[in-house]
Design a protein around this motif. Structure first.
Motif, short mmCIF file in Angstrom:
data_model
loop_
_atom_site.label_atom_id
_atom_site.label_comp_id
_atom_site.label_asym_id
_atom_site.label_seq_id
_atom_site.Cartn_x
_atom_site.Cartn_y
_atom_site.Cartn_z
N ARG A 70 0.82 -1.21 0.00
CA ARG A 70 0.00 0.00 0.00
C ARG A 70 0.85 1.26 0.00
NH1 ARG A 70 -5.19 -0.77 3.95
NH2 ARG A 70 -5.58 1.30 3.08
N TRP A 71 2.15 1.12 0.20
CA TRP A 71 3.06 2.26 0.16
C TRP A 71 4.24 1.94 -0.75
CZ3 TRP A 71 0.67 0.71 4.72
CH2 TRP A 71 -0.17 1.65 5.31
N PRO A 72 4.02 1.83 -2.05
CA PRO A 72 5.13 1.54 -2.95
C PRO A 72 6.14 2.69 -2.95
CG PRO A 72 3.16 2.15 -4.19
CD PRO A 72 2.74 1.98 -2.77
N HIS A 73 7.40 2.34 -2.94
CA HIS A 73 8.47 3.33 -2.90
C HIS A 73 9.09 3.49 -4.28
CE1 HIS A 73 7.97 3.07 1.33
NE2 HIS A 73 9.17 3.51 1.68
N PHE A 74 9.35 4.73 -4.65
CA PHE A 74 10.06 5.05 -5.88
C PHE A 74 11.26 5.90 -5.49
CE2 PHE A 74 5.78 4.02 -6.96
CZ PHE A 74 5.87 3.34 -8.17
N VAL A 75 12.45 5.47 -5.90
CA VAL A 75 13.69 6.05 -5.39
C VAL A 75 14.55 6.56 -6.54
CG1 VAL A 75 15.79 5.58 -4.05
CG2 VAL A 75 13.62 4.52 -3.39
N ARG A 76 15.19 7.68 -6.28
CA ARG A 76 16.10 8.30 -7.25
C ARG A 76 17.44 8.51 -6.56
NH1 ARG A 76 17.96 13.54 -8.36
NH2 ARG A 76 18.04 14.11 -10.56
#
Length: 257
Positions: free
Chosen positions: A244-250
Motif C-alpha cells: 500500500r506504500w510503494p516506494h520510488f527512489v532516485r
C-alpha cells in the motif's frame, strides 16, 4: 482505480479548452464564493494568510466569480505537480479516461473531475465562512465529500490511488476512507550520498503529477502496473515499502527540475 490529486494555489487566468461538465458541488462553491466576495482586502489578507498583493488579486477574482471565463480544472492549475502532468498535451482519449478516474481535491469546490469548469480563485483550509457554518472549510466539507469519494471508489474496483497531500485528507473522514477502500499511497524518495532516503517536497510534487500523467496515458487501473512508472531517475524499489506504500527512489544527482 480512482485517483486523488491536490489542486494548486497558482492558477492560469484562462485555458484554450472549454470545460465539459459542471462541478458536483458548484452550488456550495457559489455560496462560499459569495462570502469571500463580501470580504474586504484586509480580511482576505488575514483569512488567506497571504500578501496584500495576493489578497487584492483574489478580491478582484471573487468580485467576478460568477462572470469569469471557466476552464477545465485539470488545465487551470500551474503548481509543481501540474507542470509535470502537462495536461495541455493530453489527447482526448486520456482526458476521457481522466474524467472517469481522477478526482482533484480543493477547498472551494470540494471535489472536481478534471474537465469540470472552474474559475481562478484562492482558498485555504482554515478560512471560516458563514456558509460553512462557521467551521474551517476543510471540516465543513468532510460530511459532504466522504461518502462521495468512498462510493466512487467502490463503484470502480475498490482501489484509491492517493497522490494528493496530507493537508487534503482533512476534507474527508480519512479513517473511514482507509477502512472501507484500498488506499495505495506511493512515496518518492531521493537516496542521499550516505545511502539514506530523504523525501524532498519539490520532487514529490513533481512525481505525483508525472505519475498521474503516466496513469492517464497508459490507462492504468491496477496498482501493480504502477511499478512501470519511472521519471527523472525515480524507479520502483520492490525491496522497500509495502504493497500500500510503494516506494520510488532516485539516486542523488545534480539534475535540476
Amino acid at each position: 482505480m480512482q485517483i486523488l490529486l491536490a489542486n494548486a494555489k497558482i492558477m492560469y487566468d484562462k485555458s484554450g479548452l472549454k470545460p465539459w461538465t459542471e462541478p458536483q458541488f458548484q452550488s456550495v462553491a457559489n455560496r462560499l464564493a459569495m462570502d469571500m466576495a463580501g470580504m474586504d482586502i484586509d480580511t482576505l489578507e488575514r483569512e488567506l494568510d497571504c500578501s496584500r498583493k495576493l489578497a487584492a488579486e483574489n478580491w478582484e477574482r471573487y468580485q467576478h466569480f460568477f462572470t469569469a471565463e471557466k476552464m477545465p480544472a485539470i488545465m487551470a492549475y500551474n503548481g509543481q505537480a501540474y507542470k509535470h502532468l502537462v495536461a495541455s498535451t493530453l489527447g482526448e482519449e486520456a482526458l476521457v479516461f481522466a474524467q472517469r478516474h481522477l478526482w482533484i481535491t480543493c477547498f472551494l469546490y470540494g471535489l472536481l473531475r478534471p474537465m469540470d469548469g472552474v474559475v481562478p480563485y484562492r482558498m485555504e483550509h482554515c478560512v471560516h465562512l458563514p456558509s460553512a457554518d462557521g467551521k474551517p472549510v476543510n471540516q465543513f466539507w468532510r460530511d459532504k465529500l466522504t461518502d462521495v469519494l468512498i462510493d466512487s471508489v467502490k463503484a470502480d474496483d475498490g482501489v484509491l490511488l492517493h497522490l494528493s497531500t496530507e493537508e487534503y485528507e482533512h476534507l474527508f473522514d480519512w479513517k473511514r476512507v482507509c477502512g472501507e477502500v484500498n488506499v495505495v499511497h506511493p512515496l518518492f524518495y531521493v537516496r542521499q550520498k550516505n545511502g539514506m532516503l530523504k523525501m524532498q517536497a519539490v520532487w514529490a510534487k513533481s512525481c505525483r503529477g508525472a505519475m498521474v500523467r503516466h496513469v492517464l496515458l497508459h490507462h492504468i487501473t491496477s496498482p501493480a502496473d504502477l511499478h512501470s512508472f519511472s521519471y527523472e531517475g525515480f524507479e520502483y524499489a520492490p525491496c522497500l515499502g509495502e504493497e500500500r506504500w510503494p516506494h520510488f527512489v532516485r539516486d542523488n544527482r545534480e539534475t535540476l527540475l
